[in-house]
Design a protein around this motif. Sequence first.
Motif, PDB file in Angstrom:
ATOM      1  N   ALA A 194      32.602  33.165  23.576  1.00 42.06           N
ATOM      2  CA  ALA A 194      32.727  31.142  22.772  1.00 42.06           C
ATOM      3  C   ALA A 194      31.736  30.083  23.811  1.00 42.06           C
ATOM      4  N   GLU A 195      32.498  30.618  25.017  1.00 43.08           N
ATOM      5  CA  GLU A 195      31.611  29.284  26.314  1.00 43.08           C
ATOM      6  C   GLU A 195      30.836  30.226  26.245  1.00 43.08           C
ATOM      7  N   TRP A 196      30.350  31.092  26.707  1.00 42.75           N
ATOM      8  CA  TRP A 196      28.276  31.325  26.351  1.00 42.75           C
ATOM      9  C   TRP A 196      27.611  30.646  24.981  1.00 42.75           C
ATOM     10  N   ILE A 197      28.132  31.084  24.101  1.00 43.73           N
ATOM     11  CA  ILE A 197      27.333  30.209  23.248  1.00 43.73           C
ATOM     12  C   ILE A 197      26.868  28.648  23.408  1.00 43.73           C
ATOM     13  N   ARG A 198      28.472  28.458  23.691  1.00 43.35           N
ATOM     14  CA  ARG A 198      29.190  26.336  24.287  1.00 43.35           C
ATOM     15  C   ARG A 198      27.369  26.788  25.032  1.00 43.35           C
ATOM     16  N   ALA A 199      28.125  27.238  26.146  1.00 44.15           N
ATOM     17  CA  ALA A 199      26.553  27.367  27.772  1.00 44.15           C
ATOM     18  C   ALA A 199      25.372  26.888  27.532  1.00 44.15           C
TER      19      ALA A 199
END
Length: 296
Positions: A279-284
């Motif tokens: 989820a953090e990678w998708i946002r980043a």
Amino acid sequence: MSTQTAGTIAVFGATGQQGGAVVDALLDRQARVRALVRDPRSDRARALAARGVELAAIRTDDPASLAAALATVEALSFMTPEANSLEQVEAEIRIGTALVDAAAEAGVPHVVFNSVSGADRESGVPHHDSKHSIEKHLRSSGLRVSMVRATAFMENFTSVMAPSLEHGEIVLRLPLPEDAALKMISVHDIGRVTAALLLDTAEAPGVVVELVGDELTGPQIAAAFGARAGLPARYEALALSVLPNDLDKTMFREFAKAAENPSDLATVRQIEPATLDLAEWIRATGWTAPTNAAGS
Ligand SMILES: NC(=O)c1ccc[n+]([C@@H]2O[C@H](COP(=O)([O-])OP(=O)(O)OC[C@H]3O[C@@H](n4cnc5c(N)ncnc54)[C@H](OP(=O)(O)O)[C@@H]3O)[C@@H](O)[C@H]2O)c1
């Protein structure tokens, strides 16, 4: 971020994904980097030079070029090229072996190998067993070594594993059963962890770190993309026959057995606390739902 190793760090594969991320992380930490490249005039090599990276022209079948490139370095980071056939697997082993032999000959103080998750055993996956044999060669070299064993790159979700948008729904299709969790890591974090080991600001427990930032089933991965897009999401498990080659079929057959080899998501975060989950990678990365899909 501190840097304990002050000397030059050699990076093989610096014009590629993993090596490029290692260079990024090393430069972030003000380290001196020498990229071992086969074509110093390529656009990617020139771009590295423009960022202050020293270039050393090498051929992996020319030990003298490797000896010159590895002279006086404090550490070597290397990966081995992608293999899509048994011939390429042989080439991968040849390249890895040549680099290990050259590092031993040059007395490189520390070698970090970007290997693959599962390389601790012979799994029957040809391009994983190749890394198992390179690891074995490294361990018997007498060198100080660390293995960073990458899981699937999250970046694959922008290319070969990209979800699609169909009739207002995010759809992810992989040749993986619904209940099998896929281990994954961002290439950025591969670089950060590898750099920490190269610079001796962290140590791999037992010389090995499995690089895993998240471990999710197909439906969970689809849901993560759906949540970001604000759309419903679904997962479809495909047959292995959709894969283009036998190597990838054996690999996905092995992925389906992931429950036999559970990951420890804490170890990598002890080295790099900011390691991204999906989820953090998708946002980043600023991922947005594809707009050109049929029926969308
Ligand atoms: N994709 C995944 O999800 C995944 C997951 C785990 C592990 N892996 C493993 O990761 C590896 C691929 O890493 P990557 O994606 O970082 O590779 P990549 O982006 O394709 O980069 C390959 C690098 O190797 C260099 N290279 C290739 N052949 C060479 C040769 N004969 N002599 C000198 N340099 C050579 C290339 O240099 P040039 O610029 O000159 O071409 C480039 O810098 C594979 O072993 C794969 O099994 C992949």
